[in-house]
Scaffold this motif. Structure first.
Motif, PDB file in Angstrom:
ATOM      1  N   MET A   1       0.848  -1.154   0.000  1.00  0.00           N
ATOM      2  CA  MET A   1       0.000   0.000   0.000  1.00  0.00           C
ATOM      3  C   MET A   1       0.902   1.227   0.000  1.00  0.00           C
ATOM      4  SD  MET A   1      -2.803   1.249   2.816  1.00  0.00           S
ATOM      5  CE  MET A   1      -3.358  -0.385   3.060  1.00  0.00           C
ATOM      6  N   TRP A   2       0.558   2.212  -0.760  1.00  0.00           N
ATOM      7  CA  TRP A   2       1.325   3.441  -0.844  1.00  0.00           C
ATOM      8  C   TRP A   2       0.479   4.552  -0.258  1.00  0.00           C
ATOM      9  CZ3 TRP A   2       1.990   6.716  -5.814  1.00  0.00           C
ATOM     10  CH2 TRP A   2       2.949   7.698  -5.609  1.00  0.00           C
ATOM     11  N   ILE A   3       1.028   5.236   0.738  1.00  0.00           N
ATOM     12  CA  ILE A   3       0.297   6.306   1.412  1.00  0.00           C
ATOM     13  C   ILE A   3       1.116   7.576   1.330  1.00  0.00           C
ATOM     14  CG2 ILE A   3      -0.634   7.098   3.608  1.00  0.00           C
ATOM     15  CD1 ILE A   3      -1.025   4.143   4.309  1.00  0.00           C
ATOM     16  N   ILE A   4       0.485   8.654   0.917  1.00  0.00           N
ATOM     17  CA  ILE A   4       1.141   9.951   0.856  1.00  0.00           C
ATOM     18  C   ILE A   4       0.510  10.827   1.921  1.00  0.00           C
ATOM     19  CG2 ILE A   4       1.555  12.002  -0.549  1.00  0.00           C
ATOM     20  CD1 ILE A   4       1.327  10.219  -3.014  1.00  0.00           C
ATOM     21  N   GLY A   5       1.346  11.421   2.724  1.00  0.00           N
ATOM     22  CA  GLY A   5       0.798  12.298   3.749  1.00  0.00           C
ATOM     23  C   GLY A   5       1.826  12.619   4.807  1.00  0.00           C
ATOM     24  N   GLY A   6       1.419  13.397   5.769  1.00  0.00           N
ATOM     25  CA  GLY A   6       2.310  13.826   6.832  1.00  0.00           C
ATOM     26  C   GLY A   6       2.038  13.084   8.128  1.00  0.00           C
ATOM     27  N   ASN A   7       2.292  13.773   9.213  1.00  0.00           N
ATOM     28  CA  ASN A   7       2.228  13.183  10.540  1.00  0.00           C
ATOM     29  C   ASN A   7       0.847  12.650  10.909  1.00  0.00           C
ATOM     30  OD1 ASN A   7       3.327  12.597  13.166  1.00  0.00           O
ATOM     31  ND2 ASN A   7       2.083  14.299  13.861  1.00  0.00           N
ATOM     32  N   THR A   8      -0.207  13.303  10.468  1.00  0.00           N
ATOM     33  CA  THR A   8      -1.559  12.859  10.818  1.00  0.00           C
ATOM     34  C   THR A   8      -1.820  11.445  10.319  1.00  0.00           C
ATOM     35  OG1 THR A   8      -2.311  15.134  10.647  1.00  0.00           O
ATOM     36  CG2 THR A   8      -3.999  13.430  10.627  1.00  0.00           C
ATOM     37  N   ILE A   9      -1.323  11.135   9.140  1.00  0.00           N
ATOM     38  CA  ILE A   9      -1.496   9.795   8.570  1.00  0.00           C
ATOM     39  C   ILE A   9      -0.405   8.847   9.063  1.00  0.00           C
ATOM     40  CG2 ILE A   9      -1.438   8.480   6.414  1.00  0.00           C
ATOM     41  CD1 ILE A   9      -2.635  10.991   5.065  1.00  0.00           C
ATOM     42  N   LEU A  10       0.811   9.348   9.171  1.00  0.00           N
ATOM     43  CA  LEU A  10       1.952   8.493   9.498  1.00  0.00           C
ATOM     44  C   LEU A  10       1.968   8.018  10.954  1.00  0.00           C
ATOM     45  CD1 LEU A  10       4.529   7.278   8.351  1.00  0.00           C
ATOM     46  CD2 LEU A  10       5.723   9.372   8.961  1.00  0.00           C
ATOM     47  N   ARG A  11       1.605   8.870  11.896  1.00  0.00           N
ATOM     48  CA  ARG A  11       1.689   8.535  13.319  1.00  0.00           C
ATOM     49  C   ARG A  11       0.952   7.257  13.694  1.00  0.00           C
ATOM     50  NH1 ARG A  11      -0.913  12.673  17.179  1.00  0.00           N
ATOM     51  NH2 ARG A  11      -1.119  13.346  15.084  1.00  0.00           N
ATOM     52  N   PRO A  12      -0.331   7.094  13.349  1.00  0.00           N
ATOM     53  CA  PRO A  12      -1.004   5.847  13.747  1.00  0.00           C
ATOM     54  C   PRO A  12      -0.411   4.609  13.071  1.00  0.00           C
ATOM     55  CG  PRO A  12      -2.534   7.311  12.586  1.00  0.00           C
ATOM     56  CD  PRO A  12      -1.244   8.034  12.721  1.00  0.00           C
ATOM     57  N   LEU A  13       0.077   4.761  11.856  1.00  0.00           N
ATOM     58  CA  LEU A  13       0.676   3.620  11.162  1.00  0.00           C
ATOM     59  C   LEU A  13       1.985   3.204  11.829  1.00  0.00           C
ATOM     60  CD1 LEU A  13       0.009   4.746   7.496  1.00  0.00           C
ATOM     61  CD2 LEU A  13      -1.247   3.046   8.819  1.00  0.00           C
ATOM     62  N   LEU A  14       2.817   4.177  12.192  1.00  0.00           N
ATOM     63  CA  LEU A  14       4.065   3.859  12.893  1.00  0.00           C
ATOM     64  C   LEU A  14       3.789   3.275  14.274  1.00  0.00           C
ATOM     65  CD1 LEU A  14       6.333   6.894  11.964  1.00  0.00           C
ATOM     66  CD2 LEU A  14       6.748   4.493  11.402  1.00  0.00           C
ATOM     67  N   ASN A  15       2.813   3.839  14.978  1.00  0.00           N
ATOM     68  CA  ASN A  15       2.479   3.340  16.318  1.00  0.00           C
ATOM     69  C   ASN A  15       1.992   1.899  16.298  1.00  0.00           C
ATOM     70  OD1 ASN A  15       3.250   5.691  17.570  1.00  0.00           O
ATOM     71  ND2 ASN A  15       1.195   6.552  17.610  1.00  0.00           N
ATOM     72  N   ASN A  16       1.406   1.459  15.186  1.00  0.00           N
ATOM     73  CA  ASN A  16       0.898   0.091  15.061  1.00  0.00           C
ATOM     74  C   ASN A  16       1.816  -0.803  14.230  1.00  0.00           C
ATOM     75  OD1 ASN A  16      -1.737   0.106  16.500  1.00  0.00           O
ATOM     76  ND2 ASN A  16      -2.087   1.826  15.123  1.00  0.00           N
ATOM     77  N   ASN A  17       3.065  -0.364  14.048  1.00  0.00           N
ATOM     78  CA  ASN A  17       4.073  -1.137  13.303  1.00  0.00           C
ATOM     79  C   ASN A  17       3.588  -1.585  11.927  1.00  0.00           C
ATOM     80  OD1 ASN A  17       6.116  -1.031  15.290  1.00  0.00           O
ATOM     81  ND2 ASN A  17       4.989  -2.545  16.469  1.00  0.00           N
ATOM     82  N   MET A  18       2.943  -0.672  11.212  1.00  0.00           N
ATOM     83  CA  MET A  18       2.393  -0.982   9.900  1.00  0.00           C
ATOM     84  C   MET A  18       3.212  -0.381   8.761  1.00  0.00           C
ATOM     85  SD  MET A  18      -1.616  -0.453  10.862  1.00  0.00           S
ATOM     86  CE  MET A  18      -2.253  -1.117   9.326  1.00  0.00           C
ATOM     87  N   VAL A  19       4.404   0.152   9.055  1.00  0.00           N
ATOM     88  CA  VAL A  19       5.237   0.790   8.043  1.00  0.00           C
ATOM     89  C   VAL A  19       6.495  -0.040   7.841  1.00  0.00           C
ATOM     90  CG1 VAL A  19       6.522   2.865   7.431  1.00  0.00           C
ATOM     91  CG2 VAL A  19       4.368   3.074   8.655  1.00  0.00           C
ATOM     92  N   ASP A  20       6.733  -0.490   6.606  1.00  0.00           N
ATOM     93  CA  ASP A  20       7.934  -1.252   6.269  1.00  0.00           C
ATOM     94  C   ASP A  20       8.980  -0.403   5.561  1.00  0.00           C
ATOM     95  OD1 ASP A  20       6.906  -3.665   7.283  1.00  0.00           O
ATOM     96  OD2 ASP A  20       5.879  -4.071   5.406  1.00  0.00           O
ATOM     97  N   HIS A  21       8.535   0.584   4.793  1.00  0.00           N
ATOM     98  CA  HIS A  21       9.431   1.453   4.035  1.00  0.00           C
ATOM     99  C   HIS A  21       8.964   2.901   4.176  1.00  0.00           C
ATOM    100  CE1 HIS A  21      10.211  -2.340   1.956  1.00  0.00           C
ATOM    101  NE2 HIS A  21      11.380  -1.808   1.626  1.00  0.00           N
TER     102      HIS A  21
END
Length: 66
Positions: A1-21
């Motif tokens: 999945m490709w997501i474009i955005g800043g902290n509002t989108i990135l924070r919950p994904l990082l907090n739930n270990n959903m970011v690989d790259h």
């Protein structure tokens, strides 16, 4: 999945270990006081630099979960 955005989108994904790259593009422009890209303080997230590309005055950094 490709997501474009800043902290509002990135924070919950990082907090739930959903970011690989993370692919970050940097432009040589100072915007002053903006919205921070990273605000995670609870836990250290480690990524390692995979590649760097230059496009004129711009730089693209690719990080992989480490």
């Amino acid at each position: 999945m490709w997501i474009i955005g800043g902290n509002t989108i990135l924070r919950p994904l990082l907090n739930n270990n959903m970011v690989d790259h993370i692919i970050m593009q940097v432009a040589p422009v100072l915007l002053g006081t903006g919205i921070p890209l990273f605000t995670q303080k609870e836990e250290l997230k480690r990524f390692r630099l995979e590649s760097v590309k230059k496009y004129g005055q711009f730089a693209e950094l690719v990080y992989e979960k480490g």
